[in-house]
Design a protein around this motif. Sequence first.
Motif, PDB file in Angstrom:
ATOM      1  N   THR A   1      85.047  32.774  13.272  1.00 61.04           N
ATOM      2  CA  THR A   1      86.042  33.703  13.823  1.00 61.04           C
ATOM      3  C   THR A   1      87.134  33.987  12.795  1.00 61.04           C
ATOM      4  OG1 THR A   1      85.622  32.834  16.043  1.00 61.04           O
ATOM      5  CG2 THR A   1      87.646  34.091  15.728  1.00 61.04           C
TER       6      THR A   1
ATOM      7  N   SER B   1      77.278  33.625  16.888  1.00 60.61           N
ATOM      8  CA  SER B   1      77.398  32.760  18.052  1.00 60.61           C
ATOM      9  C   SER B   1      76.772  31.398  17.773  1.00 60.61           C
ATOM     10  CB  SER B   1      76.686  33.402  19.248  1.00 60.61           C
ATOM     11  OG  SER B   1      76.744  32.576  20.402  1.00 60.61           O
TER      12      SER B   1
ATOM     13  N   PHE C   1      86.696  44.077  18.328  1.00 58.47           N
ATOM     14  CA  PHE C   1      86.354  42.665  18.514  1.00 58.47           C
ATOM     15  C   PHE C   1      86.004  42.436  19.982  1.00 58.47           C
ATOM     16  CE2 PHE C   1      89.385  43.112  15.079  1.00 58.47           C
ATOM     17  CZ  PHE C   1      88.751  42.443  14.042  1.00 58.47           C
TER      18      PHE C   1
ATOM     19  N   SER D   1      84.611  39.732  22.797  1.00 59.22           N
ATOM     20  CA  SER D   1      84.455  38.305  23.066  1.00 59.22           C
ATOM     21  C   SER D   1      84.188  38.086  24.549  1.00 59.22           C
ATOM     22  CB  SER D   1      85.718  37.533  22.648  1.00 59.22           C
ATOM     23  OG  SER D   1      85.937  37.646  21.255  1.00 59.22           O
TER      24      SER D   1
ATOM     25  N   GLN E   1      89.844  34.940  24.426  1.00 62.39           N
ATOM     26  CA  GLN E   1      89.058  34.619  23.241  1.00 62.39           C
ATOM     27  C   GLN E   1      89.171  35.722  22.201  1.00 62.39           C
ATOM     28  OE1 GLN E   1      85.204  33.109  24.279  1.00 62.39           O
ATOM     29  NE2 GLN E   1      84.391  33.318  22.212  1.00 62.39           N
ATOM     30  N   ALA E   2      89.196  36.972  22.644  1.00 67.11           N
ATOM     31  CA  ALA E   2      89.341  38.088  21.709  1.00 67.11           C
ATOM     32  C   ALA E   2      90.687  38.037  21.001  1.00 67.11           C
ATOM     33  CB  ALA E   2      89.188  39.419  22.459  1.00 67.11           C
TER      34      ALA E   2
ATOM     35  N   ASP F   1      81.562  38.202  19.323  1.00 66.59           N
ATOM     36  CA  ASP F   1      81.768  36.758  19.197  1.00 66.59           C
ATOM     37  C   ASP F   1      81.073  36.017  20.340  1.00 66.59           C
ATOM     38  OD1 ASP F   1      82.729  34.265  18.533  1.00 66.59           O
ATOM     39  OD2 ASP F   1      84.772  34.644  19.208  1.00 66.59           O
ATOM     40  N   GLU F   2      80.352  34.932  19.999  1.00 63.18           N
ATOM     41  CA  GLU F   2      79.657  34.081  20.985  1.00 63.18           C
ATOM     42  C   GLU F   2      78.813  34.924  21.948  1.00 63.18           C
ATOM     43  OE1 GLU F   2      79.320  31.135  20.592  1.00 63.18           O
ATOM     44  OE2 GLU F   2      81.080  30.253  19.615  1.00 63.18           O
TER      45      GLU F   2
ATOM     46  N   THR G   1      84.768  41.021  27.719  1.00 60.41           N
ATOM     47  CA  THR G   1      83.434  41.557  27.986  1.00 60.41           C
ATOM     48  C   THR G   1      83.381  42.455  29.210  1.00 60.41           C
ATOM     49  OG1 THR G   1      82.922  39.505  29.149  1.00 60.41           O
ATOM     50  CG2 THR G   1      82.206  39.685  26.860  1.00 60.41           C
TER      51      THR G   1
ATOM     52  N   SER H   1      85.721  31.936  28.097  1.00 64.99           N
ATOM     53  CA  SER H   1      85.759  31.241  26.810  1.00 64.99           C
ATOM     54  C   SER H   1      85.536  29.737  26.962  1.00 64.99           C
ATOM     55  CB  SER H   1      87.105  31.482  26.120  1.00 64.99           C
ATOM     56  OG  SER H   1      88.174  30.940  26.878  1.00 64.99           O
TER      57      SER H   1
END
Length: 624
Positions: free
Chosen positions: A197, A314, A217, A219, A224-225, A284-285, A269, A560
């Motif tokens: 990250t 991820s 970005f 996430s 988390q973002a 991410d992830e 998301t 997250s």
Amino acid sequence: MASILPQLPGIPQPGAPAARWQFDPRRHARSLYWRGWGITQIADEFALHGVANDNGKPIPRATIESWKQRDKWDEAPSIARIEDGLEIRLLTLIAKEKKTSGDLVEMDALSRQIESLARVRRYQEPGGHAGDLNEKVNNRNAGGPRKKAKKNHFTADQAAELKRIFLEGLYDYQQLWWDNASRRTRMILKSRQIGATYYFAFEALIDAIESGRNQIFLSASKAQAHQFRSYIVSFAKLVGVALTGDPMLITSDLRPAEEAAAELHFLGTNFRTAQGRHGNFFFDEFFWVHSFEELNKVASGMATHKKWRKTYFSTPSTIAHPAYPYWTGERRNRRRRKEERVDIDVSHAALALGSEGPDRIWRHIVTVLDAEAGGCDLFDIDELRDEYAPDEFANLFLCEFVDDTLSAFRFNDMVACGCDSLVEWTDFDLEAARPYGNRPVWAGYDPQESENGDNAALVICAPPTSEGGKFRILERHQLRGLDFEQQAEFIRSVLSRYSCTYLGIDAKGVGAGVYQLLAKLGAMPGCSVAKIEYSLELKAQMIMKAQNVIRRGRLAFDASYLDIVSAFVSIKKTLTTSGRNVTFKAGRGGNDGHADLAWSTMHILMNEPLDGKARPTGTLEILE
């Protein structure tokens, strides 16, 4: 004197080829000298780390002595030495994957000190004036109003310095990511905590400054973002730029003034909030998000034009996750004729150095062992192997996917419990003195067992406010290496911020001491402390209750919280030693893995009757 070279950005690790590092030994020798190292000690330290001159030979003491004389290290003003120390400490903190609140406070203080010293330098230069020291002081001698600094703008010098800092601090595997940054699609499977990250936040910022392309970005949650945003703001402070806004608009002298600013978007998301945006995107992830297929259609649509780049990275989850066929290439082979299908080797041996498959996706696997070989010295791998069960270590650090077919809780059911708490939970603020106000919370605690060395876990949950409502996990904590008194004090300290009305504790072993301290009169005012002692029947009842709550969508936590998902999935149905009874194992140390967070959560869920129709009002005590 102990070596401190690995703390400096750009220092090659022992055994790493020096040619791969963009490293200025003259600068770092000066830094060490200003911190009290002798010339001979510096030469020995460089030799230990394989630092060589342009001819590939070790740098002799005489060379370092000549640098000292020619660059007049002893005559350097104090401000230069202070700036050097501040920069090193700030870069060290930025490189930390997990930052404490104290780290963030220190970073902010260091950034302000760097800005203050920059003003002092301007004041000392010819033409300096009081306005350089205090921005509120007007320059009476100026011929007109001073030009206001542009917001979120990087000069050419600032852009060059930021890129230098970035490139000098890369590990080998991060350098490989940078070398492949221009690829249309990258998909990276990685170990936990190797700085992915951090790296992609920096890569995106550099690209926004230089190319003007938008950066998006994506996430598992807004929280988390925002980790990307936090990193980017800290990076910009290194060169004196204070970035603001969300979305963040960035301009630079490297692009024509009439061009539109690069936009940086930080999204959870909730795919509906992502529609209509275009740019490079970083997912991410992605192996841990719910509704991946639907979300990926929107995400990939952001980068439809060939100028945009797509990066997925991820840690692995399970082979049941919808993203798994994308990783293996099976998703591409669907609905294609036999002769059009492709075989993609996704083994570690094939992807350890990165490889582009026939589907034009560049894939890369980085295990914790690869990270260590690439210069990352942040891990004690022997300790990690000791702390985690073999299958859990393989999943978290060796990039192996989990088969959850034997798990008591299915991965996809658990991921569906994730939510975007920053957006959806308007009645909760983790940063407030009273995060949930005076509303009641329930807590569950699974203590650390000293004889098998597992972790302890505390979970805090907002209970349903109506029949059939949701249990919301507000906080979770894991701790290790504390005796029963320290564990009890930790629980009291955390719960002091809440109105806790129920606390369920596993009261066997060390837990008996924790329970006695917290159950005594006056220890937890207004809280019913429940004594829980495990049995086969009780475990089965806890699992059954949790399965019912999860299947009905009545458990919620921030998306997250990947460790919550892992904890539940790690619980498996198995036979007892006698072979006559079925039980559930995980999280009890040894080879059974760690599911402390799951058991702690189930201590909370069992405070509601199996039918979920009413909440108990008395003290709960369950004995074997």
